[in-house]
Design an enzyme around this catalytic site. Structure first.
Site, PDB file in Angstrom:
ATOM      1  N   ARG A  74     -30.381  22.874  -0.755  1.00  0.00           N
ATOM      2  CA  ARG A  74     -31.127  22.067   0.222  1.00  0.00           C
ATOM      3  C   ARG A  74     -32.484  22.728   0.480  1.00  0.00           C
ATOM      4  O   ARG A  74     -32.580  23.947   0.572  1.00  0.00           O
ATOM      5  CB  ARG A  74     -30.356  21.977   1.532  1.00  0.00           C
ATOM      6  CG  ARG A  74     -29.040  21.209   1.396  1.00  0.00           C
ATOM      7  CD  ARG A  74     -28.453  20.971   2.779  1.00  0.00           C
ATOM      8  NE  ARG A  74     -27.084  20.477   2.725  1.00  0.00           N
ATOM      9  CZ  ARG A  74     -26.753  19.198   2.583  1.00  0.00           C
ATOM     10  NH1 ARG A  74     -27.685  18.281   2.449  1.00  0.00           N
ATOM     11  NH2 ARG A  74     -25.495  18.848   2.562  1.00  0.00           N
ATOM     12  N   GLY A 111     -31.244  12.885  -2.008  1.00  0.00           N
ATOM     13  CA  GLY A 111     -31.065  12.047  -0.827  1.00  0.00           C
ATOM     14  C   GLY A 111     -32.375  11.935  -0.054  1.00  0.00           C
ATOM     15  O   GLY A 111     -33.462  12.207  -0.598  1.00  0.00           O
ATOM     16  N   THR A 134     -26.375  10.185  -2.778  1.00  0.00           N
ATOM     17  CA  THR A 134     -25.703  10.702  -1.587  1.00  0.00           C
ATOM     18  C   THR A 134     -24.389   9.948  -1.354  1.00  0.00           C
ATOM     19  O   THR A 134     -24.323   8.730  -1.530  1.00  0.00           O
ATOM     20  CB  THR A 134     -26.535  10.608  -0.285  1.00  0.00           C
ATOM     21  OG1 THR A 134     -25.665  10.873   0.823  1.00  0.00           O
ATOM     22  CG2 THR A 134     -27.157   9.251  -0.043  1.00  0.00           C
ATOM     23  N   ASP A 136     -23.350   9.481   1.450  1.00  0.00           N
ATOM     24  CA  ASP A 136     -23.490   8.822   2.756  1.00  0.00           C
ATOM     25  C   ASP A 136     -23.988   7.377   2.682  1.00  0.00           C
ATOM     26  O   ASP A 136     -23.882   6.640   3.660  1.00  0.00           O
ATOM     27  CB  ASP A 136     -24.452   9.621   3.646  1.00  0.00           C
ATOM     28  CG  ASP A 136     -23.872  10.969   4.029  1.00  0.00           C
ATOM     29  OD1 ASP A 136     -22.651  11.064   4.201  1.00  0.00           O
ATOM     30  OD2 ASP A 136     -24.652  11.938   4.147  1.00  0.00           O
ATOM     31  N   ARG A 171       3.536  10.346  14.428  1.00  0.00           N
ATOM     32  CA  ARG A 171       2.433  11.141  14.990  1.00  0.00           C
ATOM     33  C   ARG A 171       1.141  10.334  15.116  1.00  0.00           C
ATOM     34  O   ARG A 171       0.950   9.330  14.423  1.00  0.00           O
ATOM     35  CB  ARG A 171       2.142  12.331  14.060  1.00  0.00           C
ATOM     36  CG  ARG A 171       3.133  13.440  14.237  1.00  0.00           C
ATOM     37  CD  ARG A 171       2.912  14.537  13.225  1.00  0.00           C
ATOM     38  NE  ARG A 171       3.709  15.697  13.596  1.00  0.00           N
ATOM     39  CZ  ARG A 171       4.045  16.663  12.763  1.00  0.00           C
ATOM     40  NH1 ARG A 171       3.672  16.612  11.498  1.00  0.00           N
ATOM     41  NH2 ARG A 171       4.769  17.684  13.182  1.00  0.00           N
ATOM     42  N   MET A 178     -16.770  12.355   6.439  1.00  0.00           N
ATOM     43  CA  MET A 178     -18.159  12.835   6.424  1.00  0.00           C
ATOM     44  C   MET A 178     -19.160  11.778   6.887  1.00  0.00           C
ATOM     45  O   MET A 178     -18.954  10.585   6.662  1.00  0.00           O
ATOM     46  CB  MET A 178     -18.534  13.353   5.042  1.00  0.00           C
ATOM     47  CG  MET A 178     -18.137  14.804   4.849  1.00  0.00           C
ATOM     48  SD  MET A 178     -18.789  15.463   3.317  1.00  0.00           S
ATOM     49  CE  MET A 178     -18.516  17.214   3.605  1.00  0.00           C
ATOM     50  N   HIS A 180     -22.791  12.597   9.412  1.00  0.00           N
ATOM     51  CA  HIS A 180     -23.267  13.042  10.728  1.00  0.00           C
ATOM     52  C   HIS A 180     -24.095  11.975  11.426  1.00  0.00           C
ATOM     53  O   HIS A 180     -23.975  11.767  12.620  1.00  0.00           O
ATOM     54  CB  HIS A 180     -24.113  14.312  10.579  1.00  0.00           C
ATOM     55  CG  HIS A 180     -23.280  15.548  10.543  1.00  0.00           C
ATOM     56  ND1 HIS A 180     -22.601  16.004  11.637  1.00  0.00           N
ATOM     57  CD2 HIS A 180     -22.994  16.397   9.542  1.00  0.00           C
ATOM     58  CE1 HIS A 180     -21.931  17.090  11.327  1.00  0.00           C
ATOM     59  NE2 HIS A 180     -22.144  17.357  10.052  1.00  0.00           N
ATOM     60  N   ARG A 276      -2.192  15.414  15.392  1.00  0.00           N
ATOM     61  CA  ARG A 276      -2.667  16.304  14.337  1.00  0.00           C
ATOM     62  C   ARG A 276      -4.058  15.888  13.868  1.00  0.00           C
ATOM     63  O   ARG A 276      -4.436  14.719  13.973  1.00  0.00           O
ATOM     64  CB  ARG A 276      -1.732  16.259  13.119  1.00  0.00           C
ATOM     65  CG  ARG A 276      -0.341  16.811  13.388  1.00  0.00           C
ATOM     66  CD  ARG A 276      -0.359  18.335  13.497  1.00  0.00           C
ATOM     67  NE  ARG A 276       0.976  18.897  13.551  1.00  0.00           N
ATOM     68  CZ  ARG A 276       1.740  18.984  14.636  1.00  0.00           C
ATOM     69  NH1 ARG A 276       1.302  18.534  15.800  1.00  0.00           N
ATOM     70  NH2 ARG A 276       2.941  19.524  14.575  1.00  0.00           N
ATOM     71  N   ARG A 285     -16.951  14.935  -1.669  1.00  0.00           N
ATOM     72  CA  ARG A 285     -18.098  15.038  -2.584  1.00  0.00           C
ATOM     73  C   ARG A 285     -17.687  15.534  -3.958  1.00  0.00           C
ATOM     74  O   ARG A 285     -18.524  15.653  -4.852  1.00  0.00           O
ATOM     75  CB  ARG A 285     -19.136  16.009  -2.002  1.00  0.00           C
ATOM     76  CG  ARG A 285     -19.808  15.495  -0.782  1.00  0.00           C
ATOM     77  CD  ARG A 285     -21.189  16.044  -0.541  1.00  0.00           C
ATOM     78  NE  ARG A 285     -21.416  17.419  -0.866  1.00  0.00           N
ATOM     79  CZ  ARG A 285     -21.982  18.301  -0.032  1.00  0.00           C
ATOM     80  NH1 ARG A 285     -22.328  17.935   1.184  1.00  0.00           N
ATOM     81  NH2 ARG A 285     -22.211  19.531  -0.423  1.00  0.00           N
TER      82      ARG A 285
HETATM   83  O1  F6P Z   1     -25.168  14.402   3.070  1.00  0.00           O
HETATM   84  C1  F6P Z   1     -23.933  14.557   2.502  1.00  0.00           C
HETATM   85  C2  F6P Z   1     -23.017  15.335   3.389  1.00  0.00           C
HETATM   86  O2  F6P Z   1     -21.828  15.488   2.656  1.00  0.00           O
HETATM   87  C3  F6P Z   1     -22.734  14.759   4.771  1.00  0.00           C
HETATM   88  O3  F6P Z   1     -21.905  13.642   4.808  1.00  0.00           O
HETATM   89  C4  F6P Z   1     -22.171  15.962   5.466  1.00  0.00           C
HETATM   90  O4  F6P Z   1     -22.267  15.829   6.839  1.00  0.00           O
HETATM   91  C5  F6P Z   1     -23.019  17.063   4.925  1.00  0.00           C
HETATM   92  O5  F6P Z   1     -23.490  16.636   3.663  1.00  0.00           O
HETATM   93  C6  F6P Z   1     -22.322  18.391   4.754  1.00  0.00           C
HETATM   94  O6  F6P Z   1     -23.253  19.329   4.324  1.00  0.00           O
HETATM   95  P1  F6P Z   1     -22.936  20.768   3.726  1.00  0.00           P
HETATM   96  O7  F6P Z   1     -22.646  20.605   2.273  1.00  0.00           O
HETATM   97  O8  F6P Z   1     -24.174  21.527   3.939  1.00  0.00           O
HETATM   98  O9  F6P Z   1     -21.735  21.305   4.452  1.00  0.00           O
END
Ligand code: F6P
Length: 358
Positions: A74, A111, A134, A136, A171, A178, A180, A276, A285
């Protein structure tokens, strides 16, 4: 002969290799002779001139191979004009490497942040083509990013696995998916996995509504699944001014490893049942791209090759209404594609009785 540079930047996803394979196959058919420079670990490789010199044969067999053969890292766009700790200036170094290697084009698989940098490099005079990567699916201007469908498959499989054990033990499970800032994976995998509650960053929730839905489900079926996106939050927190919200979220981050634990805690206040948490995390990913992503990235690769042939640079390859097309990188840079609240899938999910806590 064409001299092409390639890099993969940001969080990885399943079809990065498949995309590069598509580009190389397309270019090989058009140009015959290629010199391929694969920069190591994203923009870092371009900055420091660290690359693998590759042949078209090196891309054989990559259609189904997850991860990235180039490595990735990144590099936040907001820091693009700040020097690295060793004093290296990022943009000038990248331009220098490009010029030194006499590249005809640089393909960036990335991305949102990575594509902003790609656009900047184009504005600085480099020939750049972007490809939307991505899990996302939050890149503005394309209906689909590669990695998204594969991530949905993984997340759905995780929910399927939780479903059977939740049922056996009666449960309540909180499954964290994933995302954010955007909740596309949570929305689609939640529906595909049969979740009872789906909590998205775009739709702040009222815990009382979540309680009501879980209560009904426990009464009807004796187990419940709450799917929560990493960035989901309550209505109270969402309403706070930016600074206060940041402070509250920072405090929560001290208390809970992630949002699913907070939601599980809230469940404990209301229910006596076993509760849980399950977090598929980075498995979303990982692994091989699914058939959809292999098809998509083969199409994207072909389009990138056509753009390069036409010297149509500064573009991002996109999918719009099932047509592969290209839009200016400048148009997408800085915009996120959020889950729209009037999304048809949300309305349909609500018809099916799924609660969004809104
Ligand atoms: O952008 C892709 C992503 O997998 C998000 O969904 C997730 O929040 C983030 O990257 C996690 O990032 P890292 O690989 O830095 O833990």
């Amino acid at each position: 002969m064409l001299r092409v540079g390639m890099l993969t930047s940001g969080g990885d996803c399943q079809a990065l290799n498949a995309t590069m394979r598509g580009i190389v196959k397309g270019l090989q058919n058009i140009y015959g002779d290629l010199e391929i420079y694969g920069f190591i670990d994203g923009y870092k490789g371009l900055i420091y001139g660290k690359y693998k010199k590759l042949k078209p044969e090196d891309f054989s067999g990559l259609l189904s191979k997850g991860g990235t053969i180039l490595g990735t890292s990144r590099m936040p766009f907001k820091e693009i004009d700040l020097p690295l700790p060793d004093g290296t200036e990022k943009i000038p170094s990248m331009k220098e490497t490009y010029k030194k290697l006499k590249l005809d084009v640089l393909c960036v698989l990335g991305g949102n942040g990575s594509l902003k940098t790609a656009n900047r490099l184009y504005e600085e005079g480099l020939n750049v083509v972007g490809l939307p990567k991505t899990i996302d699916n939050d890149i503005w201007g394309t209906d689909m990013t590669f990695g998204f469908q594969s991530a949905i498959d993984v997340a759905t499989h995780a929910i399927d696995c939780i479903y059977t054990t939740a049922e056996s033990h009666s449960r309540i499970f909180v499954v964290e998916i994933m995302g954010h800032k955007v909740g596309w994976i949570t929305l689609y995998a939640g529906i595909a996995g049969g979740a009872d509650v789906i909590l998205l960053p775009e739709m702040p929730y009222d815990i009382k509504k979540v309680y009501k839905a879980v209560e009904k489900r426990m009464k009807d079926k004796g187990f419940a699944i709450v799917c929560v996106a990493e960035g989901a939050m309550t209505k109270e927190i969402a309403k706070l001014p930016k600074k206060d919200k940041k402070a509250v979220l920072a405090e929560k981050a001290q208390k809970y490893p992630s949002v699913a634990y907070e939601v599980a805690d809230l469940m404990k206040e209301k229910f006596d049942s076993d509760i849980r948490v399950a977090i598929p995390g980075h498995t979303q990913r990982g692994g091989a791209p699914d058939a959809y992503d292999r098809l998509l990235t083969s199409r994207f690769g072909a389009k990138a090759a056509e753009l390069i042939k036409a010297k149509d640079f500064g573009k991002l390859v996109v999918l719009k209404d099932n047509v592969v097309d290209a839009i200016p990188l400048a148009e997408t840079a800085g915009k996120l594609k959020y889950v729209d609240l009037d999304n048809q899938a949300i309305a349909e999910a609500k018809t099916l009785g799924i609660c969004f806590g809104d």
